[in-house]
Motif scaffolding. Structure first.
Motif, PDB file in Angstrom:
ATOM      1  N   THR A   1       0.806  -1.216   0.000  1.00  0.00           N
ATOM      2  CA  THR A   1       0.000   0.000   0.000  1.00  0.00           C
ATOM      3  C   THR A   1       0.841   1.269   0.000  1.00  0.00           C
ATOM      4  O   THR A   1       0.299   2.374  -0.093  1.00  0.00           O
ATOM      5  CB  THR A   1      -0.913   0.027   1.240  1.00  0.00           C
ATOM      6  N   ASP A   2       2.158   1.136   0.122  1.00  0.00           N
ATOM      7  CA  ASP A   2       3.013   2.315   0.294  1.00  0.00           C
ATOM      8  C   ASP A   2       3.390   2.943  -1.043  1.00  0.00           C
ATOM      9  O   ASP A   2       3.454   2.262  -2.081  1.00  0.00           O
ATOM     10  CB  ASP A   2       4.289   1.922   1.056  1.00  0.00           C
ATOM     11  N   VAL A   3       3.659   4.269  -1.037  1.00  0.00           N
ATOM     12  CA  VAL A   3       3.984   4.978  -2.280  1.00  0.00           C
ATOM     13  C   VAL A   3       5.285   4.498  -2.894  1.00  0.00           C
ATOM     14  O   VAL A   3       5.499   4.628  -4.100  1.00  0.00           O
ATOM     15  CB  VAL A   3       4.057   6.503  -2.042  1.00  0.00           C
ATOM     16  N   ASN A   4       6.183   3.943  -2.095  1.00  0.00           N
ATOM     17  CA  ASN A   4       7.477   3.506  -2.608  1.00  0.00           C
ATOM     18  C   ASN A   4       7.550   1.986  -2.772  1.00  0.00           C
ATOM     19  O   ASN A   4       8.634   1.406  -2.814  1.00  0.00           O
ATOM     20  CB  ASN A   4       8.612   3.991  -1.691  1.00  0.00           C
ATOM     21  N   TYR A   5       6.401   1.342  -2.883  1.00  0.00           N
ATOM     22  CA  TYR A   5       6.407  -0.095  -3.168  1.00  0.00           C
ATOM     23  C   TYR A   5       6.912  -0.311  -4.595  1.00  0.00           C
ATOM     24  O   TYR A   5       6.622   0.474  -5.500  1.00  0.00           O
ATOM     25  CB  TYR A   5       4.993  -0.662  -3.011  1.00  0.00           C
ATOM     26  N   VAL A   6       7.664  -1.380  -4.817  1.00  0.00           N
ATOM     27  CA  VAL A   6       8.275  -1.632  -6.112  1.00  0.00           C
ATOM     28  C   VAL A   6       7.218  -1.788  -7.207  1.00  0.00           C
ATOM     29  O   VAL A   6       6.145  -2.345  -6.981  1.00  0.00           O
ATOM     30  CB  VAL A   6       9.186  -2.888  -6.050  1.00  0.00           C
ATOM     31  N   GLY A   7       7.504  -1.230  -8.375  1.00  0.00           N
ATOM     32  CA  GLY A   7       6.569  -1.327  -9.486  1.00  0.00           C
ATOM     33  C   GLY A   7       7.270  -1.148 -10.807  1.00  0.00           C
ATOM     34  O   GLY A   7       8.376  -0.586 -10.879  1.00  0.00           O
ATOM     35  N   ALA A   8       6.658  -1.629 -11.870  1.00  0.00           N
ATOM     36  CA  ALA A   8       7.253  -1.556 -13.206  1.00  0.00           C
ATOM     37  C   ALA A   8       7.531  -0.106 -13.587  1.00  0.00           C
ATOM     38  O   ALA A   8       6.638   0.743 -13.533  1.00  0.00           O
ATOM     39  CB  ALA A   8       6.328  -2.204 -14.229  1.00  0.00           C
ATOM     40  N   GLY A   9       8.767   0.180 -13.957  1.00  0.00           N
ATOM     41  CA  GLY A   9       9.141   1.516 -14.389  1.00  0.00           C
ATOM     42  C   GLY A   9       9.383   2.505 -13.271  1.00  0.00           C
ATOM     43  O   GLY A   9       9.816   3.630 -13.514  1.00  0.00           O
ATOM     44  N   LYS A  10       9.122   2.120 -12.033  1.00  0.00           N
ATOM     45  CA  LYS A  10       9.266   3.028 -10.896  1.00  0.00           C
ATOM     46  C   LYS A  10      10.709   2.991 -10.386  1.00  0.00           C
ATOM     47  O   LYS A  10      11.277   1.922 -10.160  1.00  0.00           O
ATOM     48  CB  LYS A  10       8.304   2.624  -9.778  1.00  0.00           C
ATOM     49  N   ILE A  11      11.298   4.169 -10.187  1.00  0.00           N
ATOM     50  CA  ILE A  11      12.676   4.245  -9.700  1.00  0.00           C
ATOM     51  C   ILE A  11      12.682   4.073  -8.185  1.00  0.00           C
ATOM     52  O   ILE A  11      12.004   4.813  -7.468  1.00  0.00           O
ATOM     53  CB  ILE A  11      13.309   5.591 -10.073  1.00  0.00           C
ATOM     54  N   PRO A  12      13.431   3.100  -7.655  1.00  0.00           N
ATOM     55  CA  PRO A  12      13.518   2.938  -6.199  1.00  0.00           C
ATOM     56  C   PRO A  12      14.204   4.146  -5.566  1.00  0.00           C
ATOM     57  O   PRO A  12      15.076   4.771  -6.165  1.00  0.00           O
ATOM     58  CB  PRO A  12      14.370   1.672  -6.033  1.00  0.00           C
ATOM     59  N   ILE A  13      13.819   4.461  -4.346  1.00  0.00           N
ATOM     60  CA  ILE A  13      14.345   5.640  -3.662  1.00  0.00           C
ATOM     61  C   ILE A  13      15.587   5.256  -2.862  1.00  0.00           C
ATOM     62  O   ILE A  13      15.502   4.702  -1.768  1.00  0.00           O
ATOM     63  CB  ILE A  13      13.283   6.266  -2.746  1.00  0.00           C
ATOM     64  N   LEU A  14      16.754   5.550  -3.425  1.00  0.00           N
ATOM     65  CA  LEU A  14      18.010   5.327  -2.725  1.00  0.00           C
ATOM     66  C   LEU A  14      18.337   6.533  -1.851  1.00  0.00           C
ATOM     67  O   LEU A  14      17.617   7.528  -1.844  1.00  0.00           O
ATOM     68  CB  LEU A  14      19.131   5.074  -3.736  1.00  0.00           C
ATOM     69  N   ASN A  15      19.444   6.452  -1.115  1.00  0.00           N
ATOM     70  CA  ASN A  15      19.832   7.535  -0.210  1.00  0.00           C
ATOM     71  C   ASN A  15      20.940   8.418  -0.773  1.00  0.00           C
ATOM     72  O   ASN A  15      21.289   9.423  -0.155  1.00  0.00           O
ATOM     73  CB  ASN A  15      20.307   6.955   1.123  1.00  0.00           C
ATOM     74  N   ASN A  16      21.530   8.044  -1.897  1.00  0.00           N
ATOM     75  CA  ASN A  16      22.699   8.755  -2.409  1.00  0.00           C
ATOM     76  C   ASN A  16      22.413  10.246  -2.541  1.00  0.00           C
ATOM     77  O   ASN A  16      21.473  10.642  -3.231  1.00  0.00           O
ATOM     78  CB  ASN A  16      23.107   8.183  -3.768  1.00  0.00           C
ATOM     79  N   SER A  17      23.235  11.096  -1.913  1.00  0.00           N
ATOM     80  CA  SER A  17      22.862  12.515  -1.851  1.00  0.00           C
ATOM     81  C   SER A  17      24.050  13.404  -1.500  1.00  0.00           C
ATOM     82  O   SER A  17      24.117  13.938  -0.393  1.00  0.00           O
ATOM     83  CB  SER A  17      21.761  12.721  -0.805  1.00  0.00           C
ATOM     84  N   PRO A  18      25.025  13.568  -2.408  1.00  0.00           N
ATOM     85  CA  PRO A  18      26.112  14.507  -2.119  1.00  0.00           C
ATOM     86  C   PRO A  18      25.566  15.902  -1.860  1.00  0.00           C
ATOM     87  O   PRO A  18      24.472  16.252  -2.316  1.00  0.00           O
ATOM     88  CB  PRO A  18      26.982  14.448  -3.373  1.00  0.00           C
ATOM     89  N   VAL A  19      26.337  16.703  -1.119  1.00  0.00           N
ATOM     90  CA  VAL A  19      25.866  18.001  -0.632  1.00  0.00           C
ATOM     91  C   VAL A  19      26.838  19.095  -1.062  1.00  0.00           C
ATOM     92  O   VAL A  19      28.064  18.926  -0.971  1.00  0.00           O
ATOM     93  CB  VAL A  19      25.748  17.997   0.907  1.00  0.00           C
ATOM     94  N   VAL A  20      26.290  20.215  -1.537  1.00  0.00           N
ATOM     95  CA  VAL A  20      27.074  21.406  -1.850  1.00  0.00           C
ATOM     96  C   VAL A  20      26.571  22.540  -0.972  1.00  0.00           C
ATOM     97  O   VAL A  20      25.363  22.764  -0.867  1.00  0.00           O
ATOM     98  CB  VAL A  20      26.960  21.786  -3.335  1.00  0.00           C
ATOM     99  N   VAL A  21      27.493  23.247  -0.326  1.00  0.00           N
ATOM    100  CA  VAL A  21      27.144  24.334   0.586  1.00  0.00           C
ATOM    101  C   VAL A  21      27.827  25.620   0.120  1.00  0.00           C
ATOM    102  O   VAL A  21      29.037  25.625  -0.146  1.00  0.00           O
ATOM    103  CB  VAL A  21      27.574  24.016   2.034  1.00  0.00           C
ATOM    104  N   LEU A  22      27.050  26.685   0.017  1.00  0.00           N
ATOM    105  CA  LEU A  22      27.572  28.002  -0.346  1.00  0.00           C
ATOM    106  C   LEU A  22      27.427  28.954   0.839  1.00  0.00           C
ATOM    107  O   LEU A  22      26.555  28.782   1.686  1.00  0.00           O
ATOM    108  CB  LEU A  22      26.809  28.593  -1.535  1.00  0.00           C
ATOM    109  N   LYS A  23      28.299  29.967   0.878  1.00  0.00           N
ATOM    110  CA  LYS A  23      28.153  31.054   1.835  1.00  0.00           C
ATOM    111  C   LYS A  23      28.430  32.352   1.104  1.00  0.00           C
ATOM    112  O   LYS A  23      29.455  32.486   0.439  1.00  0.00           O
ATOM    113  CB  LYS A  23      29.104  30.894   3.023  1.00  0.00           C
TER     114      LYS A  23
END
Length: 349
Positions: free
Chosen positions: A207-229
């Motif tokens: 029933t969950d929005v991230n349940y596996v499905g045809a053509g659906k991209i799984p939600i990984l955690n990969n997330s490099p970060v850029v910080v500006l000041k």
């Protein structure tokens, strides 16, 4: 060759599937944190949400006054991770299939509402998700039996950051998923398939929005970060670590900004990560806080007294593998650091 291999082994992938793939330029997730502009990955990643939403939640806490590795510091980090994950795991999925309320999730107003859950004196239970602006009027919730309860596994992810002499910055976190991915080499290609549809990257609940499905991209955690000041590059960093990626990056951001630690000290500072049973999709899940044994014993005792379930890991604990580049705002000098928790290095030329 890929198509031949799949056909011979009863698979469903054809040559048309990789041929149809197209990379996409997307707007990054933004926030401001104590005078810094922070950017990370949007869906289809969740780690960027964890960094941005965690920063929004703790901005109302004077971490510097509390002191690094104090009970107040680590308690605030734990609760921010807990609250942000409850929202992220409810709403974030492939935006081609669901409406992700991105603007609402990363808004200051939503952070203020969710911060009301925070109790500075005790641990809260893993909460139900909130209702950010733009969220669907009816969003399926994790319910019913899961086809598998939990995923644990050694991860095969790496991360690297590069800054050139013109000030351009790149952060990249590629992954094979779990140990050797799916453990399948595709025919004669020598290519290993990842296992990005594993539990965690996809929900175990139909029933969950991230349940596996045809053509659906799984939600990984990969997330490099850029910080500006002040519009200038300040930091670029990233880490492997599966479920721990966003948690590690969030903590290192605080080390760099709130506690103004040098790059290597910010990387080497003791860390913690949260684990959930059965998983982070389930409100009320049992949360365990794994902390590296270098955290002061008095802080660990205080966290336990607040009601946190704490698992003390020996020594360094191997939580994440952070690599950071820092650019001095006054001189432009670049410093870089690498994490001793795994094999990594920093170099300049």
């Amino acid at each position: 060759e890929i198509e031949r291999f799949f056909k011979e082994n009863g698979g469903v992938l054809t040559a048309a599937d990789p041929a149809a793939y197209k990379p996409e330029w997307q707007e990054p997730l933004p926030t401001t944190y104590r005078g810094h502009d922070v950017y990370s990955n949007p869906a289809t990643s969740r780690g960027g949400f964890e960094v941005v939403m965690g920063a929004n939640l703790v901005e109302g806490v004077d971490l510097k006054a509390a002191g690094a590795l104090s009970p107040a510091h680590l308690h605030a980090v734990i609760e921010a991770i807990k609250i942000s994950k409850s929202d992220i795991y409810r709403y974030v999925a492939d935006p081609a299939f669901v409406k992700v309320p991105t603007a609402g999730l990363v808004s200051r107003d939503f952070a203020s509402l969710r911060r009301q859950l925070f109790d500075p004196a005790k641990a809260i239970a893993y909460p139900p998700a909130g209702t950010p602006d733009g969220s669907p009027t009816s969003t399926p919730r994790a319910q019913g039996p899961a086809w598998d309860e939990h995923y644990d596994g050694e991860l095969h992810t790496t991360s690297f950051s590069i800054v050139d002499n013109f000030g351009n910055a790149v952060g990249v976190t590629p992954t094979l998923g779990g140990l050797f991915g799916s453990n399948v080499v595709v025919g004669n290609t020598g290519l290993l398939l990842n296992n990005g549809m594993r539990i965690g990257s996809t929900s175990p609940y139909p029933t969950d929005v991230n349940y596996v499905g045809a053509g659906k991209i799984p939600i990984l955690n990969n997330s490099p970060v850029v910080v500006l000041k002040n519009g200038q590059l300040a930091f670029v960093f990233g880490t492997p670590g599966g479920e721990t990626i966003g948690q590690t990056e969030f903590q290192v951001l605080l080390n760099l900004v709130d506690f103004d630690l040098p790059v290597q000290a910010a990387i080497e500072a003791p860390r913690l990560v949260l684990d959930a049973k059965p998983n982070f999709y389930k409100p009320g899940a049992a949360i365990t806080v794994q902390v590296e044994g270098r955290v002061p014993p008095a802080t660990i005792a205080a966290l336990k007294a607040m009601g946190h379930t704490v698992d003390v890991l020996p020594g360094w604990g191997s939580l994440g593998h952070m690599q950071v580049i820092r650019v001095d705002q006054k001189t432009g000098a670049k410093t870089a650091g690498a994490d001793p928790r795994r094999t990594g290095y920093a170099m300049g030329y």
